[in-house]
Structures are given as structure tokens and as C-alpha cells.
Write an enzyme that holds these catalytic residues in place. Structure first.
Site, PDB file in Angstrom:
ATOM      1  N   LYS A  79       4.332   3.637  -6.046  1.00  0.00           N
ATOM      2  CA  LYS A  79       3.232   4.183  -5.257  1.00  0.00           C
ATOM      3  C   LYS A  79       3.814   5.094  -4.180  1.00  0.00           C
ATOM      4  O   LYS A  79       4.854   4.783  -3.584  1.00  0.00           O
ATOM      5  CB  LYS A  79       2.438   3.029  -4.634  1.00  0.00           C
ATOM      6  CG  LYS A  79       1.202   3.461  -3.839  1.00  0.00           C
ATOM      7  CD  LYS A  79       0.431   2.241  -3.349  1.00  0.00           C
ATOM      8  CE  LYS A  79      -0.804   2.631  -2.544  1.00  0.00           C
ATOM      9  NZ  LYS A  79      -1.578   1.444  -2.102  1.00  0.00           N
ATOM     10  N   SER A 154      -6.486   1.411  -3.205  1.00  0.00           N
ATOM     11  CA  SER A 154      -5.820   2.696  -3.019  1.00  0.00           C
ATOM     12  C   SER A 154      -4.678   2.938  -4.013  1.00  0.00           C
ATOM     13  O   SER A 154      -4.194   4.059  -4.137  1.00  0.00           O
ATOM     14  CB  SER A 154      -5.261   2.777  -1.585  1.00  0.00           C
ATOM     15  OG  SER A 154      -4.249   1.794  -1.387  1.00  0.00           O
ATOM     16  N   SER A 178      -6.152  -3.348  -2.626  1.00  0.00           N
ATOM     17  CA  SER A 178      -5.651  -2.109  -3.225  1.00  0.00           C
ATOM     18  C   SER A 178      -4.740  -2.286  -4.435  1.00  0.00           C
ATOM     19  O   SER A 178      -4.379  -1.303  -5.075  1.00  0.00           O
ATOM     20  CB  SER A 178      -4.927  -1.266  -2.170  1.00  0.00           C
ATOM     21  OG  SER A 178      -5.850  -0.753  -1.242  1.00  0.00           O
TER      22      SER A 178
END
Length: 492
Positions: A79, A154, A178
């Protein structure tokens, strides 16, 4: 081999150790898939082919010399919130569009030490604030199951990359769902560990008392392999806990589902906005666990109504503090031709932050302001303790708690829901972060539009092995985790 992307982590590790294929071949296979398929999915923000192949060659040398770890040579995606030395780290924001970290996050450091190969960095909501991955400065990521739908957020880029078979597994972070919500939207397994289990050092901060890193993969077994690498104490993170780390892979069959007490909160299954099909799929998965020997126990979580207001005072308050460091002076976006220092601050932040980040900074600054600090922030912290006590009381009578991971399946890109509606959609995940508990999402079916549905299991502190084991055994008796989106079936 044209189907390397269909192999599990265990199968990849076995193939590499037996020299059925090399890490270079495996890495090239994924890079070709990214080049062909990702223009449609848009999961990656930075692909690092030269570095990846260099790391793959080093992995092959280690495998040949007998110096390999269990995962040497297997690729993964990070990420874009994890600092990566020499690779751009944007956190999905214009504010950090050109930021190249001088060091690696501890999670990245550990994956490198384990011989894993970094394919690149994947997309996310700006500063991890969002549930759709649409607030990213570089643009929205698509859900591989339906390209006109969001992958969740997210950690939407992480979920989309794995679901499209553009990485065998990926790192994510979870501040209020997330990891779990995008895993649910994309038909994956995703684990949010206990707060303090995985180092936060080098993770660009959103809300420091809530942020936690974890793995995202197709199965609980694949997640367990990555947890074995990233879990553990880190002296560079003051919130990291000195506690012995389990062998999560070895423990996959250590929890018996027979006799397992699964708490079913009355309040969770009567939430306004819970989609009927999501509810049905979750109830079917619980029935399956019951058939496997689990006992379903109805429980009360009386603080449920307080989750959203409590979270959306504490998280923005911490965000407003953490993001105050971005002022256009030392690093990050700087506006052009500022009139004076105040203009530099004001315009750099106004131009560098997107609307959702600005909204949360405003909420947080208001909650921390002198006139409202006690009425809002202090009160929210007191309610947070009550939420934690609510869970601990429930765990006196049950082993895990079941819930949907999200009240709906993935929605369409650009649906432009009201921000308050989006916040209300986090009701099943945010309390876990407020309490610091571990939780896992498992895919349990699809709705009428063939969009994935997820079951969330919440555990007591340090019960990651138990959660992975329960989901692993469920996955031995079902095949939802093996289902692939049509785009993932394409060959490079």
C-alpha cells in the site's frame, strides 16, 4: 507456466524451493499481468520492474545457495502509505506527490529481509481517509469484479491488485476498516491485527491510536504466511507491544470450530441500511459454521449507536494533529509564489489536501479547539472506553463475535454518497479499531449482481491465530475464496 498467478502462497513457496520455476520467472509473470490488466483496474500507482527483477535475482541466488526463508522469491505489493526507500510514497495525496522516503517502513524492511519481491506501490484513499479509494490524487481504482464499481477503501489498491491476480498478496492498513471492507468488496481474506501487533514505524500516520497494518490475500493461509513476516515488536514504534509472536501458519488447524461460541450481536443485524442480500449471505456462512460444530450465541453490544460519532471525533482529531506537519516548508507540496509565510501555509495546505482530508481536518480541529475539547474530544475518549468494556463483557461468554464487514456490497464509482452516509457505512468496522481488537474478513458469497459479500469475525486481544484458524477451516469446507473475477482469468 501461464497459470502461476493461480497458485497459493504455499504452492508458490514449494515451486520455488523445488526449482519448478524461478523467482525471476514468477516476477516477470506478474509484471506482464500488471502491464496488460492494470490499465483497466488501476490498482498500482508505481510499478518497480527493475528493482523487482533485481530482488528476484537475489532471491534465486539465495534459493540456489540454500539461504532462503519460507517466502524467498515471492512477489507482493505494498500500500502506498508504507515508506519505501528510493521509491515514491504518496499516501494518495498531491501533498506527497514527489516524496521519496529516505528509509523503509519496518513492515517493508521485514518483507525484504524475508526475501519477498516488491512489485510496486498500490493505490489508496488520500491519507487513508475514505471507503472507496476514489479520493486518491491519482484517480479511482476499479473493483475487478465490476470495473464500474469501487474496490472499497482505504486499502482499495491492495484489494484490487490481489483480486485481479496482479500480486499474490499485499500489505494494507486499517484505521477504521480499511483492510476488512475492501477485502469484503473484492472477495478476499483480510486481517486487521491487535493494535501493537505490527509495527507502525514508517507508515504515514492518519490516526495514531487507531492505525494498524495487516495482510490481504485470497485465503487465511496466505494471510498467515505474511503475518509470520510482519508481526512482532519494534523498538522504533512506541506503541508496538513486546509479546511473543505465534507461528500463524503452524497454528492454522489449532482452533477447533466444534464447540466454538460465536456471538451474534442483536444490534448488528438490525442496523438500518443493512442490505438484505448481505445479511442473507452472512447468515448462511454462520449456518455453515454451525454445521461444522460452532455454537451461535445471541449477545448485546449496547454501545453500537455510539460507534460512528465516537470514531468521527477521535479519528479526525488525531488526523488534524498528524497532518499539521504538512505546511509546505520542509517537504511535501509547496504552493507557487507565496506572498508571505501565512500565505505559504494556507495555500500549500488548501491546494495540497483533497476535500475529504480537509473535511476531516476541520472536524478534528473543531473537536480539539479550546471551547469544545471537553464537550467533544474528551467525551469521545470516555465513550471509547465504554465501547471497549462492552466488547470485553461480551467475550466473557463467547469466543468470537460475528458481523458483516460492510452493510452493502461495492457501490458504483462516482455514486457520490453524502459524506455522512459514507461514515455510517463504517459501522461494522470502526469499533474494532476504537477497542484495539483483531478482526478478519472472509468471503462468503455474492449478491445478485455477482459482487462479493464478506463475513467479519472479531476476536479478543492477541487472538490472530484463532481468527486465521477459524477462517482457514471454513475455507476448507467452502470455495468462496477460490472464486475469481473474469478479469483475473485473463492471461498476460
Amino acid at each position: 507456466m501461464t497459470d502461476l498467478h493461480r497458485l497459493s502462497i504455499r504452492e508458490l513457496a514449494k515451486g520455488l524451493s523445488q526449482a519448478k520455476f524461478s523467482s525471476r520467472e514468477l516476477t516477470e509473470h506478474y509484471l506482464k499481468r500488471i502491464a496488460k490488466i492494470d490499465p483497466q483496474v488501476k490498482s498500482y500507482v508505481t510499478v518497480t520492474p527493475e528493482q523487482a527483477l533485481c530482488e528476484a535475482d537475489a532471491a534465486d541466488a539465495a534459493l540456489k545457495a540454500g539461504n532462503a526463508t519460507a517466502l524467498t522469491g515471492i512477489p507482493l505489493a505494498h500500500k502506498d502509505i508504507f515508506c519505501t526507500k528510493g521509491i515514491k510514497t504518496t499516501a494518495g495525496s498531491k501533498m506527497l506527490d514527489n516524496f521519496i522516503s529516505p528509509y523503509d517502513a519496518t513492515v517493508v524492511e521485514k518483507t525484504k529481509a524475508a526475501g519477498l519481491v516488491t512489485l510496486g506501490k498500490v493505490n489508496m484513499d488520500e491519507f487513508a481517509m475514505g471507503s472507496t479509494s476514489e479520493s486518491s490524487y491519482v484517480g479511482a481504482t476499479s473493483n475487478p469484479w465490476a470495473l464500474d464499481h469501487v474496490p472499497g477503501g482505504s486499502s482499495g489498491g491492495s484489494a484490487a491488485a490481489v483480486a485481479a491476480d496482479l500480486a499474490p498478496f499485499a500489505t494494507g492498513t486499517d484505521t477504521g476498516g480499511s483492510i476488512r471492507q475492501p477485502a469484503s468488496f473484492c472477495g478476499l481474506t483480510g486481517l486487521k491485527p491487535t493494535y501493537g501487533r505490527v509495527s507502525r514505524f514508517g507508515i504515514i500516520a492518519y490516526a495514531s491510536s487507531l492505525d494498524q497494518a495487516g495482510p490481504m490475500a485470497r485465503s487465511a493461509e496466505d494471510c498467515a504466511y505474511l503475518m509470520n513476516v510482519i508481526a512482532g515488536h519494534d523498538a522504533k514504534d512506541s506503541t508496538s507491544v513486546k509479546k511473543e509472536v505465534d507461528d500463524y501458519v503452524a497454528n492454522l488447524n489449532n482452533t477447533s470450530v466444534k464447540g466454538l461460541r460465536i456471538g451474534i450481536p442483536k444490534q448488528y443485524f438490525n442496523v438500518a441500511g443493512l442490505d438484505a442480500e448481505v445479511k442473507a449471505r452472512v447468515e448462511e456462512s454462520l449456518k455453515k459454521l454451525e454445521e461444522m460444530g460452532a455454537k451461535l450465541v445471541e449477545i448485546d453490544l449496547n454501545m453500537t449507536e455510539a460507534y460512528v460519532p465516537t470514531y468521527y471525533l477521535i479519528a479526525p482529531a488525531e488526523a488534524s494533529s498528524n497532518l499539521s506537519r504538512y505546511d509546505g516548508v520542509r517537504y511535501g507540496y509547496r504552493c507557487e509564489n507565496p506572498a508571505d509565510l501565512m500565505d505559504l501555509y494556507k495555500r500549500s495546505r488548501s491546494e495540497g489536501f483533497g476535500p475529504e482530508v480537509q473535511r476531516r481536518i476541520l472536524i478534528g480541529t473543531y473537536a480539539l479547539s479550546a471551547g469544545y475539547y471537553d464537550a467533544y474530544y474528551v467525551k469521545a475518549q470516555k465513550v471509547r472506553r465504554l465501547i471497549q468494556q462492552d466488547f470485553l463483557k461480551a467475550f466473557e461468554n463467547v469466543d468470537v463475535i460475528a458481523a458483516p464487514a460492510a452493510p452493502t456490497t461495492a457501490y458504483k464509482i462516482g455514486a457520490s454518497l453524502d459524506p455522512v452516509e459514507m461514515y455510517l457505512g463504517d459501522i461494522y468496522t470502526i469499533a474494532v479499531n476504537l477497542a484495539g481488537l483483531p478482526a478478519i474478513n472472509a468471503p462468503v458469497g455474492f449478491d445478485k449482481d455477482n459482487l462479493p459479500v464478506g463475513l467479519q469475525l472479531i476476536g479478543n486481544y492477541w487472538s490472530e491465530s484463532q481468527l486465521l484458524s477459524i477462517v482457514h477451516q471454513y475455507q476448507q469446507n467452502t470455495d468462496w475464496h477460490t472464486k475469481r473475477a473474469a478479469i483475473a482469468e485473463e492471461n498476460a
